[in-house]
Design an enzyme around this catalytic site. Structure first.
Site, mmCIF file in Angstrom:
data_model
loop_
_atom_site.group_PDB
_atom_site.id
_atom_site.type_symbol
_atom_site.label_atom_id
_atom_site.label_comp_id
_atom_site.label_asym_id
_atom_site.label_seq_id
_atom_site.Cartn_x
_atom_site.Cartn_y
_atom_site.Cartn_z
ATOM 1 N N ASP A 81 -29.321 10.853 -0.735
ATOM 2 C CA ASP A 81 -28.569 9.881 0.377
ATOM 3 C C ASP A 81 -27.511 11.119 0.848
ATOM 4 O OD1 ASP A 81 -27.954 8.226 1.820
ATOM 5 O OD2 ASP A 81 -27.324 6.127 0.208
ATOM 6 N N THR A 98 -29.715 3.450 5.084
ATOM 7 C CA THR A 98 -29.632 3.474 3.783
ATOM 8 C C THR A 98 -31.431 2.834 3.814
ATOM 9 O OG1 THR A 98 -27.483 4.842 3.350
ATOM 10 C CG2 THR A 98 -29.363 3.722 1.241
ATOM 11 N N ASP A 147 -24.235 11.037 0.379
ATOM 12 C CA ASP A 147 -23.399 10.145 1.259
ATOM 13 C C ASP A 147 -22.130 9.366 1.338
ATOM 14 O OD1 ASP A 147 -24.781 7.947 3.847
ATOM 15 O OD2 ASP A 147 -24.017 7.275 2.311
ATOM 16 N N HIS A 193 -19.362 9.587 3.760
ATOM 17 C CA HIS A 193 -18.170 8.851 4.323
ATOM 18 C C HIS A 193 -17.067 8.633 4.728
ATOM 19 C CE1 HIS A 193 -21.311 5.878 5.820
ATOM 20 N NE2 HIS A 193 -22.119 6.476 5.387
ATOM 21 N N HIS A 197 -31.246 10.646 6.149
ATOM 22 C CA HIS A 197 -30.366 10.309 7.563
ATOM 23 C C HIS A 197 -28.774 11.537 7.281
ATOM 24 C CE1 HIS A 197 -26.694 8.471 5.746
ATOM 25 N NE2 HIS A 197 -27.345 7.756 5.822
#
Ligand code: NAG
Ligand code: NAG
Ligand code: NAG
Length: 385
Positions: free
Chosen positions: A51, A87, A208, A212, A256
């Site tokens: 991710d 996601t 991911d 973040h 992404h």
């Protein structure tokens, strides 16, 4: 589908479908009674997603396992994620071949006016089949054609969809390590012939989650990226140990990319429009806004020219090339933050936790949106064997 080859930019979707074509045709043969003969030679595919793996991560730290896989296989030069780059929509695109407007998982947080229900990836609402059934995921398609599938925590894979689960799957649990997910997948692929899966999906929350928290540009991310490379190495090694590496096609991809945010680049909607006029459905960088009854024009007028760092669209004016319009779950107004900017209601909105101490360097990040070409095309995909 072939258009992307000509343009030189094929999405991960493309590669998944290319690899599945032979699988589908074998199953057609199966229906003519040749299953026994074919079981052993069936092509197998394992689809892996890390991710939020930005395309350039493999070039900033030593990533020997990624580089070796690329050398032995194929690396896609250019990937365009489906809009919106979050996601759930992108993971469902990967296993359905459809844009979000067609598969119905249009955001991580949704409202469906016909069901009169809300959906959030953070709640048990994800187990309500109705959210997923506007499309058919690959594991269902494959099983209906006589094949078998196994899923290790891929979004949606522990939900009953069109009456089916993957033949083998794990209940979503973020605490289960990557290594145990891999061990399960390996077991399923190496089961006795009639039991073995042909298609596997494997999902991992990193990088991911750290992205973040730390921001993709943080040097602390180096260790995280290096850790992912080690995980890929573990996967490849386990495949080799189980004598699957030569038999299983492998796609490694992501949903992404990621763009750096800044505490100086915050847009507070409360400054422009009262919360009484709308419901906030999905969050930055593409915010879904549901105006209260008859308030659409008023909310739109207040927002449209309010801040040059956000783009405000009425649903019917969302650019065609995003393919993000024709679904009742897409909100009447969506707001897209320009790259690097964050949209919140006010500075104490929950999403802002990472900024709670503004003396810290910026520590918050989010996915980038498709319009920001350089950062958002990112995602890697390659195929081995
Ligand atoms: C939608 O659901 C809410 C409760 O979640 C309820 O208060 C409301 O009346 C429902 N609306 C319609 C149109 O059924
Ligand atoms: C999730 O996985 C962890 C680690 O394997 C385990 O300790 C925990 O009991 C699991 N939680 C649930 C709800 O199954
Ligand atoms: C900011 O939003 C929170 C809820 O998210 C609210 O409790 C608080 O009163 C708001 N603060 C201001 C200054 O409006």
């Amino acid at each position: 589908m072939l258009r992307c080859l000509l343009r030189g930019g094929c999405g991960p979707l493309f590669w998944v479908w290319v690899l599945l074509l032979p699988l589908a045709s074998l199953h057609r043969l199966n229906q003519h009674g040749r299953r026994e003969h074919n079981v052993k030679d069936r092509p197998k595919l394992l689809l892996v997603s890390f991710d939020g793996f930005r395309w350039d991560y493999i070039y900033r730290v030593p990533a020997p396992n990624f580089l070796k896989l690329i050398e032995e296989g194929v690396k896609v030069e250019h990937v365009e994620n489906a809009y919106i780059t979050k996601t759930l929509p992108n993971h469902y695109s990967l296993v359905t071949g459809l844009y979000a407007e067609s598969h119905g998982i249009v955001a991580n947080e949704m409202y469906d006016p016909v069901l009169n229900r809300s959906f959030s990836m953070e709640t048990d609402s994800i187990y309500d089949s109705r959210w997923w059934e506007q499309a058919v995921p690959l594991w269902v398609t494959i099983q209906k054609a006589g094949g078998r599938s196994g899923a290790a925590m891929w979004p949606g894979s522990d939900v009953r969809i069109h009456g089916m689960y993957p033949n083998k799957y794990l209940q979503y649990n973020a605490s289960v390590s990557f290594e145990s997910r891999v061990e399960q997948i390996i077991k399923w692929f190496s089961a006795p012939e009639e039991e073995a899966v042909d298609f596997g999906v494997l999902y991992w929350e990193e990088p991911d989650e750290s992205g973040h928290k730390l921001g993709p540009q943080s040097t602390q991310m180096d260790k995280v990226i290096y850790g992912i490379d080690e995980k890929l190495g573990f996967l490849i090694n386990e495949l080799k140990k189980a004598r699957l590496y030569e038999k299983v096609n492998l796609i490694v991809t992501s949903d992404h990319g990621m763009a750096q945010l800044s505490p100086d680049k915050i847009i507070e909607l409360d400054q422009y429009v009262s919360r009484d006029l709308y419901t906030w459905v999905d969050k930055s960088p593409v915010v879904g806004i549901l105006p209260k009854d008859a308030k659409l024009e008023e909310v739109y007028d207040k927002l449209v020219d309010a801040n040059q760092n956000m783009l405000v669209y009425k649903k019917e004016n969302i650019p065609q090339h995003f393919h993000y319009q024709h679904n009742i779950r897409i909100m009447p107004i969506i707001i897209e933050a320009r790259e690097g900017w964050t949209i919140v209601q006010n500075r104490s909105s929950p999403f802002m936790c990472a900024y709670s101490n503004l003396l810290h360097v910026c520590v918050c990040v989010c996915v980038s949106v498709c319009v920001c070409v350089l950062l958002s095309l990112p995602t890697i995909a390659f195929i081995s064997s």
